[in-house]
Design an enzyme around this catalytic site. Structure first.
Site, PDB file in Angstrom:
ATOM      1  N   HIS A 279       0.741  -1.139   0.052  1.00 39.16           N
ATOM      2  CA  HIS A 279      -0.038  -0.109   0.147  1.00 39.16           C
ATOM      3  C   HIS A 279       0.955   1.340  -0.020  1.00 39.16           C
ATOM      4  O   HIS A 279       0.756   2.146  -0.973  1.00 39.16           O
ATOM      5  CB  HIS A 279      -0.955  -0.037   1.258  1.00 39.16           C
ATOM      6  CG  HIS A 279      -1.795   1.339   1.272  1.00 39.16           C
ATOM      7  ND1 HIS A 279      -2.420   1.753   0.439  1.00 39.16           N
ATOM      8  CD2 HIS A 279      -1.751   2.242   2.356  1.00 39.16           C
ATOM      9  CE1 HIS A 279      -2.982   2.968   0.746  1.00 39.16           C
ATOM     10  NE2 HIS A 279      -2.394   3.174   2.165  1.00 39.16           N
TER      11      HIS A 279
ATOM     12  N   HIS B 111       3.465   7.206   5.500  1.00 40.20           N
ATOM     13  CA  HIS B 111       2.170   7.746   5.814  1.00 40.20           C
ATOM     14  C   HIS B 111       1.399   6.934   6.899  1.00 40.20           C
ATOM     15  O   HIS B 111       0.685   7.427   7.613  1.00 40.20           O
ATOM     16  CB  HIS B 111       1.397   8.099   4.739  1.00 40.20           C
ATOM     17  CG  HIS B 111       0.511   7.095   4.052  1.00 40.20           C
ATOM     18  ND1 HIS B 111       1.129   6.144   2.984  1.00 40.20           N
ATOM     19  CD2 HIS B 111      -0.761   6.593   4.446  1.00 40.20           C
ATOM     20  CE1 HIS B 111       0.152   5.400   2.733  1.00 40.20           C
ATOM     21  NE2 HIS B 111      -1.126   5.386   3.488  1.00 40.20           N
TER      22      HIS B 111
ATOM     23  N   GLU C 226       0.606   5.543  12.644  1.00 40.45           N
ATOM     24  CA  GLU C 226      -0.785   5.038  13.021  1.00 40.45           C
ATOM     25  C   GLU C 226      -0.878   3.567  13.317  1.00 40.45           C
ATOM     26  O   GLU C 226      -1.203   3.150  14.122  1.00 40.45           O
ATOM     27  CB  GLU C 226      -1.639   5.471  12.047  1.00 40.45           C
ATOM     28  CG  GLU C 226      -2.528   6.689  12.263  1.00 40.45           C
ATOM     29  CD  GLU C 226      -3.189   7.044  11.021  1.00 40.45           C
ATOM     30  OE1 GLU C 226      -4.439   6.586  11.233  1.00 40.45           O
ATOM     31  OE2 GLU C 226      -2.869   7.664  10.048  1.00 40.45           O
ATOM     32  N   ASP C 227       0.031   2.738  12.332  1.00 37.28           N
ATOM     33  CA  ASP C 227      -0.307   1.152  12.411  1.00 37.28           C
ATOM     34  C   ASP C 227       0.886   0.669  12.841  1.00 37.28           C
ATOM     35  O   ASP C 227       0.893  -0.884  12.917  1.00 37.28           O
ATOM     36  CB  ASP C 227      -0.632   0.832  10.903  1.00 37.28           C
ATOM     37  CG  ASP C 227      -1.768   1.577  10.488  1.00 37.28           C
ATOM     38  OD1 ASP C 227      -2.729   2.022  11.319  1.00 37.28           O
ATOM     39  OD2 ASP C 227      -1.918   1.491   9.152  1.00 37.28           O
TER      40      ASP C 227
ATOM     41  N   ASP D 147      -3.199   8.359  -1.300  1.00 38.15           N
ATOM     42  CA  ASP D 147      -3.721   7.328  -0.331  1.00 38.15           C
ATOM     43  C   ASP D 147      -5.107   6.992  -0.532  1.00 38.15           C
ATOM     44  O   ASP D 147      -5.254   5.707  -0.871  1.00 38.15           O
ATOM     45  CB  ASP D 147      -3.638   8.064   0.981  1.00 38.15           C
ATOM     46  CG  ASP D 147      -3.892   6.947   2.242  1.00 38.15           C
ATOM     47  OD1 ASP D 147      -3.893   5.675   1.706  1.00 38.15           O
ATOM     48  OD2 ASP D 147      -4.216   7.266   3.357  1.00 38.15           O
TER      49      ASP D 147
END
Lengths: 345, 113
Positions: A56, A80, A84-85, A143
């Site tokens: 991704h 990006h 967050e992940d 994105d």
């Protein structure tokens, strides 16, 4: 898989090559470093499609590089999702890539509300975007573009939600950024998801008509609302089976809904009326003389008939559907004939 | 008058309380709570009747391709408060039901005492 094992080296060189194509003199070392960080920290994670998660950020970076944005934006695209992940800490991101990149990565994880605020700001022309804001937004748009391209892996309800949000927020932002091709592709992808699918499908039309008929059980003032609400739901269901199934299940809930909206056994009276309309009521007509019990019995029989008719719709050929359509038109004819007669008198 | 707290009603309320600011349409809720549409719409109508939910049509301006408007439901502030109270008052559901909740959505697994 063969593709996955080959993806690693060629993906990075593709990103680097695309970045160099529009920025021949730029230092691409940060891009390589960003790729390494994304590869290491997303290792083991998978997308909904089952692909390694890394695919991704790489795809987003390719879009960003293809748009001719700066190497810095390409880095941001690759990074990006790491904050967050993954457990990659912000301080480390700052140390490894500098304050600018870190600030941009944080900026790309904006919520829908923040995007909405920016969209309003753009529309009213109150304040122009800073170049940093524009870069973060462009990554955000890229994105979303990749997510929309791979939307089929999400649950259907989420698909429509994403498509709606894209149409409402991301498409206008892409337009303001001047990303014309991206704008068109995003608009086309989300419209495909939101367009009614059932234009010429007779089975769906018949079941929607049946559902409309059962809406007759509801009090007059709220009928239109539920018809429209359900028509909208049916229109976004992808398969014929899903649409017919939705109509059938919803129809089963109509009596309960009628009781909710108006606490009276009026719905049973109406059911009896529909039973007569559908032509199975000749025996019942005799019983529908005043008397609450008879009305409820008739209502029950009519409900059973409705369920039976729905079951018919699952038959493999369309003969039962045609018969049903004939039945409905047969009901309409005598009614209009009678009205004409009355008017004639 | 408070609605009857059937298991289905509880499921729907929990789905709304999981994210109180989010508006949702009927079909979406069916997917979220795993109940058929014939069960969900009457519950929505009932909850709206008592003022726990609010509903409105989708912004027509967004629709360019003739798709019918959707009806969106959102839990009201008052409704959220009363629903939390009502859920807390209902006897704790059995373990099997809770497992079912957890399966539908992990955030629904924790049951308020």
């Amino acid at each position: 898989m063969k593709r996955a094992s080959m993806a690693a080296p060629s993906a990075l060189s593709q990103v680097v090559a695309l970045t160099r194509a529009s920025h021949p003199t730029a230092d691409v070392q940060p891009v390589r470093a960003a790729y390494d960080v994304a590869a290491r920290w997303h290792a083991g994670q998978r997308r909904k499609s089952g692909e390694p998660y890394l695919s991704h950020p790489v795809a987003v970076a390719l879009i960003v590089a293809g748009l001719g944005l700066s190497p810095r934006a390409v880095c941001v695209a690759l990074l990006h999702d790491v904050l967050e992940d993954t457990d990659y800490p912000l301080e480390r991101l700052r140390r490894d890539f500098g304050d600018d990149v870190a600030r941009l990565v944080v900026a790309t994880s904006m919520t829908a509300d923040q995007v909405r605020a920016i969209k309003e700001q753009l529309r009213s022309n109150s304040a122009p975007l800073t170049s940093e804001q524009a870069e973060a937004l462009a990554v955000k748009v890229a994105d979303r573009l990749h997510n929309m391209r791979t939307l089929r892996w999400l649950a259907p309800a989420r698909q429509t939600e994403k498509a709606r949000q894209t149409r409402e927020l991301v498409v206008p932002v892409a337009r303001h950024l001047g990303l014309v091709e991206v704008e068109y592709e995003l608009a086309a992808l989300s419209d495909r998801m939101l367009r009614p699918h059932f234009v010429a499908d007779r089975t769906t039309q018949a079941s929607v008509r049946l559902l409309d008929l059962s809406v007759g059980l509801l009090p007059q003032p709220v009928q239109a609302r539920w018809r429209e609400e359900w028509a909208a739901e049916v229109a976004t269901l992808p398969t014929r089976r899903a649409r017919v199934w939705f109509c059938a299940r919803t129809m089963l809930g109509v009596p309960q809904l009628a009781r909710t909206v108006r606490d009276s056994p009026l719905w049973a009276v109406n059911l009896a009326r529909i039973a007569r309309i559908l032509g199975i009521g000749s025996a019942i007509v005799a019983v529908t003389a005043p008397g609450a019990v008879a009305v409820w019995v008739a209502g029950g029989i009519a409900m059973g008939a409705l369920i039976l008719l729905t079951a018919l719709l699952f038959a493999p050929n369309d003969a039962p559907t045609r018969r049903l359509a004939n039945l409905i038109s047969a009901w309409r004819h005598p009614t209009t004939a009678r009205r004409r007669k009355v008017r004639g008198n | 008058m408070a609605p009857r707290m059937t298991l289905q009603t509880q499921l729907v309320l929990r789905a709304f309380l999981a994210d109180p600011t989010q508006s949702r349409y009927g079909l979406e809720l069916c997917g979220l709570v795993g109940l058929p549409s014939g069960t969900v719409y009457p519950i929505l109508a009932r909850l709206e009747q008592v003022g726990w939910l609010d509903s409105d049509w989708e912004d027509v301006g967004l629709i360019t391709d003739g798709r019918p408007r959707r009806r969106f439901y959102r839990i009201t502030e008052d409704g959220a408060e009363q629903a939390r109270d009502a859920l807390a008052r209902t006897p704790r559901a059995g373990r099997r039901v809770r497992a079912g909740w957890a399966a539908t959505d992990p955030t629904l697994g924790g049951v308020t005492r």
